[in-house]
Design an enzyme around this catalytic site. Structure first.
Site, PDB file in Angstrom:
ATOM      1  N   LYS A 221      -9.152  -1.797   4.579  1.00 18.13           N
ATOM      2  CA  LYS A 221      -9.899  -2.580   3.588  1.00 18.13           C
ATOM      3  C   LYS A 221     -11.392  -2.450   3.837  1.00 18.13           C
ATOM      4  O   LYS A 221     -12.179  -2.319   2.922  1.00 18.13           O
ATOM      5  CB  LYS A 221      -9.488  -4.040   3.672  1.00 18.13           C
ATOM      6  CG  LYS A 221      -8.112  -4.248   3.108  1.00 18.13           C
ATOM      7  CD  LYS A 221      -7.916  -5.655   2.593  1.00 18.13           C
ATOM      8  CE  LYS A 221      -6.477  -5.835   2.167  1.00 18.13           C
ATOM      9  NZ  LYS A 221      -5.671  -6.495   3.178  1.00 18.13           N
TER      10      LYS A 221
ATOM     11  N   HIS B  60      -6.427  -3.827  15.230  1.00 16.83           N
ATOM     12  CA  HIS B  60      -7.115  -4.917  14.533  1.00 16.83           C
ATOM     13  C   HIS B  60      -8.528  -5.165  15.044  1.00 16.83           C
ATOM     14  O   HIS B  60      -9.203  -6.071  14.554  1.00 16.83           O
ATOM     15  CB  HIS B  60      -6.267  -6.190  14.609  1.00 16.83           C
ATOM     16  CG  HIS B  60      -4.938  -6.006  13.957  1.00 16.83           C
ATOM     17  ND1 HIS B  60      -3.813  -5.631  14.652  1.00 16.83           N
ATOM     18  CD2 HIS B  60      -4.578  -6.072  12.654  1.00 16.83           C
ATOM     19  CE1 HIS B  60      -2.805  -5.488  13.810  1.00 16.83           C
ATOM     20  NE2 HIS B  60      -3.236  -5.751  12.600  1.00 16.83           N
TER      21      HIS B  60
ATOM     22  N   CYS C 238      -1.189 -10.384  20.086  1.00 16.35           N
ATOM     23  CA  CYS C 238      -2.046 -10.012  18.954  1.00 16.35           C
ATOM     24  C   CYS C 238      -1.385 -10.532  17.687  1.00 16.35           C
ATOM     25  O   CYS C 238      -0.277 -10.094  17.345  1.00 16.35           O
ATOM     26  CB  CYS C 238      -2.237  -8.501  18.853  1.00 16.35           C
ATOM     27  SG  CYS C 238      -3.089  -8.060  17.309  1.00 16.35           S
TER      28      CYS C 238
ATOM     29  N   HIS D 256       0.835  -1.201   0.000  1.00 17.66           N
ATOM     30  CA  HIS D 256       0.000   0.000   0.000  1.00 17.66           C
ATOM     31  C   HIS D 256       0.871   1.253   0.000  1.00 17.66           C
ATOM     32  O   HIS D 256       2.107   1.168  -0.045  1.00 17.66           O
ATOM     33  CB  HIS D 256      -0.989  -0.034   1.165  1.00 17.66           C
ATOM     34  CG  HIS D 256      -0.355  -0.187   2.531  1.00 17.66           C
ATOM     35  ND1 HIS D 256       0.584   0.688   3.030  1.00 17.66           N
ATOM     36  CD2 HIS D 256      -0.528  -1.132   3.490  1.00 17.66           C
ATOM     37  CE1 HIS D 256       0.947   0.320   4.239  1.00 17.66           C
ATOM     38  NE2 HIS D 256       0.303  -0.801   4.547  1.00 17.66           N
TER      39      HIS D 256
ATOM     40  N   LYS E 192      -7.941   6.474   8.293  1.00 15.69           N
ATOM     41  CA  LYS E 192      -6.980   5.387   8.264  1.00 15.69           C
ATOM     42  C   LYS E 192      -7.215   4.524   7.022  1.00 15.69           C
ATOM     43  O   LYS E 192      -8.352   4.272   6.661  1.00 15.69           O
ATOM     44  CB  LYS E 192      -7.244   4.550   9.528  1.00 15.69           C
ATOM     45  CG  LYS E 192      -6.077   3.789  10.029  1.00 15.69           C
ATOM     46  CD  LYS E 192      -6.431   3.124  11.346  1.00 15.69           C
ATOM     47  CE  LYS E 192      -5.863   1.728  11.314  1.00 15.69           C
ATOM     48  NZ  LYS E 192      -6.048   0.979  12.518  1.00 15.69           N
TER      49      LYS E 192
ATOM     50  N   CYS F 184      -7.278  -5.120  20.714  1.00 20.09           N
ATOM     51  CA  CYS F 184      -6.225  -4.466  19.931  1.00 20.09           C
ATOM     52  C   CYS F 184      -6.844  -3.339  19.108  1.00 20.09           C
ATOM     53  O   CYS F 184      -7.730  -3.571  18.280  1.00 20.09           O
ATOM     54  CB  CYS F 184      -5.523  -5.453  19.002  1.00 20.09           C
ATOM     55  SG  CYS F 184      -4.429  -4.584  17.873  1.00 20.09           S
TER      56      CYS F 184
ATOM     57  N   HIS G  79       3.843   1.567   2.457  1.00 26.89           N
ATOM     58  CA  HIS G  79       5.048   0.841   2.036  1.00 26.89           C
ATOM     59  C   HIS G  79       5.777   1.633   0.954  1.00 26.89           C
ATOM     60  O   HIS G  79       7.000   1.732   0.956  1.00 26.89           O
ATOM     61  CB  HIS G  79       4.686  -0.538   1.480  1.00 26.89           C
ATOM     62  CG  HIS G  79       3.986  -1.435   2.465  1.00 26.89           C
ATOM     63  ND1 HIS G  79       2.816  -2.085   2.176  1.00 26.89           N
ATOM     64  CD2 HIS G  79       4.290  -1.768   3.747  1.00 26.89           C
ATOM     65  CE1 HIS G  79       2.435  -2.809   3.221  1.00 26.89           C
ATOM     66  NE2 HIS G  79       3.307  -2.617   4.201  1.00 26.89           N
TER      67      HIS G  79
ATOM     68  N   CYS H 152      -0.715  -7.862  14.980  1.00 28.31           N
ATOM     69  CA  CYS H 152       0.516  -7.088  15.207  1.00 28.31           C
ATOM     70  C   CYS H 152       1.723  -8.011  15.317  1.00 28.31           C
ATOM     71  O   CYS H 152       2.849  -7.544  15.338  1.00 28.31           O
ATOM     72  CB  CYS H 152       0.442  -6.287  16.508  1.00 28.31           C
ATOM     73  SG  CYS H 152      -0.890  -5.107  16.623  1.00 28.31           S
TER      74      CYS H 152
HETATM   75  N1  MSP Z   1       7.148  -6.839   9.035  1.00 28.20           N
HETATM   76  C1  MSP Z   1       7.198  -5.732   9.914  1.00 28.20           C
HETATM   77  C2  MSP Z   1       8.540  -5.014   9.828  1.00 28.20           C
HETATM   78  C3  MSP Z   1       9.712  -5.897  10.152  1.00 28.20           C
HETATM   79  S1  MSP Z   1      11.230  -5.025  10.011  1.00 28.20           S
HETATM   80  C4  MSP Z   1      12.330  -6.066  10.671  1.00 28.20           C
HETATM   81  C5  MSP Z   1       6.079  -4.741   9.595  1.00 28.20           C
HETATM   82  N2  MSP Z   1       5.525  -4.835   8.381  1.00 28.20           N
HETATM   83  S2  MSP Z   1       4.320  -3.920   7.872  1.00 28.20           S
HETATM   84  O1  MSP Z   1       4.036  -4.344   6.534  1.00 28.20           O
HETATM   85  O2  MSP Z   1       3.253  -3.933   8.806  1.00 28.20           O
HETATM   86  O3  MSP Z   1       4.856  -2.456   7.857  1.00 28.20           O
HETATM   87  C6  MSP Z   1       5.972  -2.129   7.057  1.00 28.20           C
HETATM   88  C7  MSP Z   1       6.248  -0.635   7.153  1.00 28.20           C
HETATM   89  O4  MSP Z   1       5.141   0.086   6.605  1.00 28.20           O
HETATM   90  C8  MSP Z   1       6.420  -0.156   8.599  1.00 28.20           C
HETATM   91  O5  MSP Z   1       7.486   0.753   8.694  1.00 28.20           O
HETATM   92  C9  MSP Z   1       5.109   0.533   8.873  1.00 28.20           C
HETATM   93  O6  MSP Z   1       5.208   1.579   9.810  1.00 28.20           O
HETATM   94  C10 MSP Z   1       4.798   1.094   7.506  1.00 28.20           C
HETATM   95  N3  MSP Z   1       3.395   1.436   7.386  1.00 28.20           N
HETATM   96  C11 MSP Z   1       2.322   0.623   7.530  1.00 28.20           C
HETATM   97  N4  MSP Z   1       1.186   1.369   7.376  1.00 28.20           N
HETATM   98  C12 MSP Z   1       1.520   2.659   7.129  1.00 28.20           C
HETATM   99  C13 MSP Z   1       0.824   3.828   6.788  1.00 28.20           C
HETATM  100  N5  MSP Z   1      -0.480   3.884   6.740  1.00 28.20           N
HETATM  101  N6  MSP Z   1       1.571   4.914   6.482  1.00 28.20           N
HETATM  102  C14 MSP Z   1       2.932   4.902   6.449  1.00 28.20           C
HETATM  103  N7  MSP Z   1       3.613   3.830   6.758  1.00 28.20           N
HETATM  104  C15 MSP Z   1       2.945   2.731   7.248  1.00 28.20           C
HETATM  105  O7  MSP Z   1       5.776  -3.929  10.437  1.00 28.20           O
END
Ligand code: MSP
Length: 484
Positions: free
Chosen positions: A297, A145, A123, A17, A294, A142, A20, A126
């Protein structure tokens, strides 16, 4: 001095998304800027593929975990390509090399690992053990979630994080281990002051089977976070590979605000236990919301990076994420704001400065630019913004120059100089405009690499080489106008 920059590795429980995308792009700017200085750079990203959450998703879609993660990881690799991310490595936690090296790391940490009983909450969304204090605050549900925490009562291994808390605290406070922005640093130091606990670092295999086995105990797999954090050194070939010696400690680790405690409290504890240096900096970015809400989905408000790229192009999305989402806070995406940023800033301001300069040189001087004077702007602010990961401010600085240039053109009115027949004066003015554009291209290179390359292509040979397509052609409408 070498430069190592990382992103966190996203879970592959769902497609990539905008959050990322933003993290990839931010780390990419740092990598590209360091490379432009001639520094040897290693930039790694990847995917986090173990744990109950992913095993569950795979089961839901009636796939084996392996097939599921292979497909999903590919989507993240594709995203990196679509965003023009210059990563040198892409680590997957299901890679053999990661698995083997994670086991080596575990063994090297064994002096600080002991067996115990975890009675408490978890959780799976998380993938986090939840302390009683947090559970109470959230009334046992949580908030991310919307599900009640699961009660666990199980044997697992613990890591003596408490032992390292004072050292972590000192490193953060002294600045040898920087956590930025300051608000995030304070959150972490408060968390450590309140007291870190030893943490569970494994789960029973029968409950969380999709993971890396604990060496010497097949009844346990490593806790997914503990193992995922290791990616930052397994990717360098810890312990013996040259790259590890060359590139560790990392210069900047880019992570989101929800995972700062894993990176600024647990990860440094692991590194101290391994006897290796802490990263120089953890940069914590905020969250992107969509239309003020936020991303979710269930709200159906998700906008994929791919859709935006399709409409506006890669550099326009990069630009939006870097300038219009505050680097030190949360931000918002809306089609309207994307549309305005694109038309007003990229098309009208930057694109126009390029287009009219090129057009006038072609029209009045047969495309010949002449001697381009050297760049003359003070870029100290831009540089310090970049060092502090204030991407928004760095781009503000560049835009000062873009606006300054347009103003210069409007004041000088080269078309009138041409009418008056002042050839030499005209040549100087247009050569100065060119110099400004090349300087702007240099500053934009890490942010908007494709655009910067095009600007250079047009002007850098001293003779204007027209490009096929207009930079940032204007759009009349945007998907949000019809969809919402
Ligand atoms: N798998 C773990 C990270 C492990 S690192 C050793 C994880 N994955 S995640 O897919 O949930 O999140 C990946 C990154 O995307 C994190 O830095 C998280 O903060 C970021 N984001 C997830 N949702 C976000 C937004 N809505 N906005 C900006 N960044 C966000 O956590």
């Amino acid at each position: 001095m070498n430069y190592f920059v990382t992103t966190s590795i996203p879970y592959v429980n769902g497609p990539p998304h905008l959050g990322h995308a933003m993290e990839f792009v931010m780390a990419d700017v740092l990598a590209r800027a360091a490379r432009a200085d001639g520094t040897p750079v290693l930039f790694s990203t990847g995917t986090d593929e173990h744990g109950g959450k992913i095993a569950q998703k795979a089961a839901d879609s009636k796939q084996t975990p392996k097939v599921f993660v292979d497909n999903m990881s590919k989507e993240f690799q594709d995203l990196a390509k679509q965003l023009n991310i210059s990563n040198d490595r892409f680590v997957r936690t299901t890679d053999k090399a990661h698995q083997q090296r994670a086991q080596i790391i575990w063994k090297n940490l064994e002096k600080d690992i002991y067996k115990g009983k975890y009675v408490g909450l978890y959780c799976t969304g998380c993938e986090a053990f939840v302390t009683d204090v947090v559970a109470k605050e959230n009334k046992d549900i949580c908030p991310h979630h919307n599900k009640p925490y699961e009660k666990l009562q199980e044997e697992n291994y613990f890591f003596k994080l408490t032992k390292y808390a004072p050292q972590i605290q000192r490193a953060i406070e002294s600045g040898s281990f920087q956590v930025i922005p300051a608000t995030r640093k304070h959150e972490i130091t408060n968390l450590i002051k309140d007291g870190l606990e030893d943490i569970s670092v494994s789960r029973p295999t029968e409950k969380a089977g999709w993971g890396i086995a604990v060496p010497g105990d097949t009844s346990q797999v490593m806790y997914v976070w503990f193992e995922a954090l290791m990616n930052y050194i397994t990717v360098l070939g810890y312990p013996e590979h040259e790259d590890f010696k060359k590139f560790w400690p990392a210069n900047v680790q880019v992570v989101g605000k929800d995972i700062s405690r894993f990176h600024a409290a647990i990860w440094p504890g692991m590194l101290l236990a391994l006897g290796i240096p802490l990263p120089k900096m953890v940069y914590v970015h905020g969250f992107i919301n969509i239309d003020g809400q936020k991303m979710s989905k269930s709200l159906g408000n998700s906008v994929t990076p791919k859709e935006i790229i399709k409409k506006y192009g890669t550099d326009a999305l990069r630009y939006y994420l870097l300038r219009h989402i505050p680097s030190y806070g949360d931000g918002d995406f809306s089609w309207q704001r994307m549309h305005d940023a694109y038309n007003n800033e990229l098309a009208n301001e930057l694109g126009n400065a390029v287009q009219r300069t090129a057009a006038m040189i072609i029209q009045f001087q047969k495309g010949i630019i002449g001697n381009i004077p050297p760049a003359e702007h003070d870029i100290a602010q831009y540089q310090s913004a970049l060092e502090e990961c204030r991407f928004d401010r760095a781009l503000d600085e560049v835009w000062e120059q873009v606006r300054g240039l347009n103003q210069y053109i409007d004041e000088q009115k080269p078309w009138e100089i041409n009418k008056r027949g002042e050839a030499e004066h005209l040549r100087d003015v247009l050569a100065y405009q060119t110099s400004c554009l090349l300087e702007i291209a240099g500053l934009l290179q890490p942010f908007l690499p494709e655009t910067a390359t095009q600007i250079r292509y047009v002007f850098e040979e001293g003779i204007v080489r027209p490009i096929k397509d207009t930079l940032f052609p204007k759009h009349d409408t945007h998907p949000g106008a019809t969809k919402r």
